[in-house]
Design a protein around this motif. Sequence first.
Motif, PDB file in Angstrom:
ATOM      1  N   LYS A 166       0.950  -1.233   0.145  1.00  0.00           N
ATOM      2  CA  LYS A 166      -0.078  -0.029  -0.478  1.00  0.00           C
ATOM      3  C   LYS A 166       0.774   1.025  -0.325  1.00  0.00           C
ATOM      4  O   LYS A 166       0.570   2.357  -0.491  1.00  0.00           O
ATOM      5  N   VAL A 167       1.688   1.537   1.050  1.00  0.00           N
ATOM      6  CA  VAL A 167       2.536   2.901   1.117  1.00  0.00           C
ATOM      7  C   VAL A 167       4.189   2.158   1.022  1.00  0.00           C
ATOM      8  O   VAL A 167       4.965   1.863   1.691  1.00  0.00           O
ATOM      9  N   VAL A 180       1.880   6.445  -2.296  1.00  0.00           N
ATOM     10  CA  VAL A 180       0.452   5.748  -2.210  1.00  0.00           C
ATOM     11  C   VAL A 180       0.373   5.034  -2.733  1.00  0.00           C
ATOM     12  O   VAL A 180       0.060   5.714  -4.267  1.00  0.00           O
ATOM     13  N   SER A 207      -2.234   2.848  -5.797  1.00  0.00           N
ATOM     14  CA  SER A 207      -3.596   3.293  -5.182  1.00  0.00           C
ATOM     15  C   SER A 207      -4.262   2.978  -5.504  1.00  0.00           C
ATOM     16  O   SER A 207      -4.706   1.276  -5.790  1.00  0.00           O
ATOM     17  N   TYR A 253      -0.150   7.578  -5.596  1.00  0.00           N
ATOM     18  CA  TYR A 253      -0.171   8.975  -6.067  1.00  0.00           C
ATOM     19  C   TYR A 253       1.403   9.667  -5.029  1.00  0.00           C
ATOM     20  O   TYR A 253       1.824   8.493  -3.689  1.00  0.00           O
ATOM     21  N   SER A 283       2.523  11.863  -1.868  1.00  0.00           N
ATOM     22  CA  SER A 283       1.119  12.735  -0.745  1.00  0.00           C
ATOM     23  C   SER A 283       2.334  13.284   0.142  1.00  0.00           C
ATOM     24  O   SER A 283       3.711  12.688   0.841  1.00  0.00           O
ATOM     25  N   CYS A 317      -1.399  16.067  -2.103  1.00  0.00           N
ATOM     26  CA  CYS A 317      -1.757  14.511  -2.636  1.00  0.00           C
ATOM     27  C   CYS A 317      -1.693  14.869  -3.888  1.00  0.00           C
ATOM     28  O   CYS A 317      -2.643  15.697  -4.539  1.00  0.00           O
ATOM     29  N   CYS A 334      -5.223  14.484  -6.690  1.00  0.00           N
ATOM     30  CA  CYS A 334      -6.282  13.607  -5.981  1.00  0.00           C
ATOM     31  C   CYS A 334      -7.676  14.131  -6.005  1.00  0.00           C
ATOM     32  O   CYS A 334      -7.628  15.072  -5.028  1.00  0.00           O
ATOM     33  N   HIS A 343      -4.939   8.303   1.056  1.00  0.00           N
ATOM     34  CA  HIS A 343      -3.606   8.131   1.115  1.00  0.00           C
ATOM     35  C   HIS A 343      -3.045   8.663   2.136  1.00  0.00           C
ATOM     36  O   HIS A 343      -2.052   8.502   2.501  1.00  0.00           O
TER      37      HIS A 343
END
Length: 167
Positions: A23-24, A38, A40, A48, A50, A61, A69, A79
């Motif tokens: 995820k990150v 991050v 999507s 993204y 952020s 973001c 975003c 995010h």
Amino acid sequence: MSDFERSSTARVIPPARPRKLAKVPFVELADGRLQGVVSSGSDIGRVYVSSVAAGTYAYACSTNNNRPCGGARGGFCNHIGALINESVLQYGAERVARYLRVDAGDGEATAQSLTMAMSGTRPSPADSKAAASVFSRFLRHLAYLELAPTTGPLPEMQWFPPTRTVA
């Protein structure tokens, strides 16, 4: 002078707790911001970039190709929430709070208490300009993962001065 100060390597701080990179995949405390990449939730090919600024909590973001975003209107998007959660796993809540200059109130700081303390801030166009450098650092980190394991020197690290041998 200690051995650490004489070496040409940086000390690696182990994560506070293990985290999942899906995820990150990239999070850092740098340039006066908590910033990272991050994934999507809807498109596997989109990420993204952020960030949250220390002290002001101004946030930005956008996608990797600088599209804003859609969820970051009037408050932190999902995010940025994921970025804060993973930063707490990576660095520990106290370190993140100290870096961002957040007073999370009484008790032990958590990702949720940090997010609540920073809520109510506005997006910052100045912070969105940092997205390119953050994404570039992320891509550089990915390139290192593709290298075969070796103990030999990497050409891009040759800027280190040669060590002297004592005869």
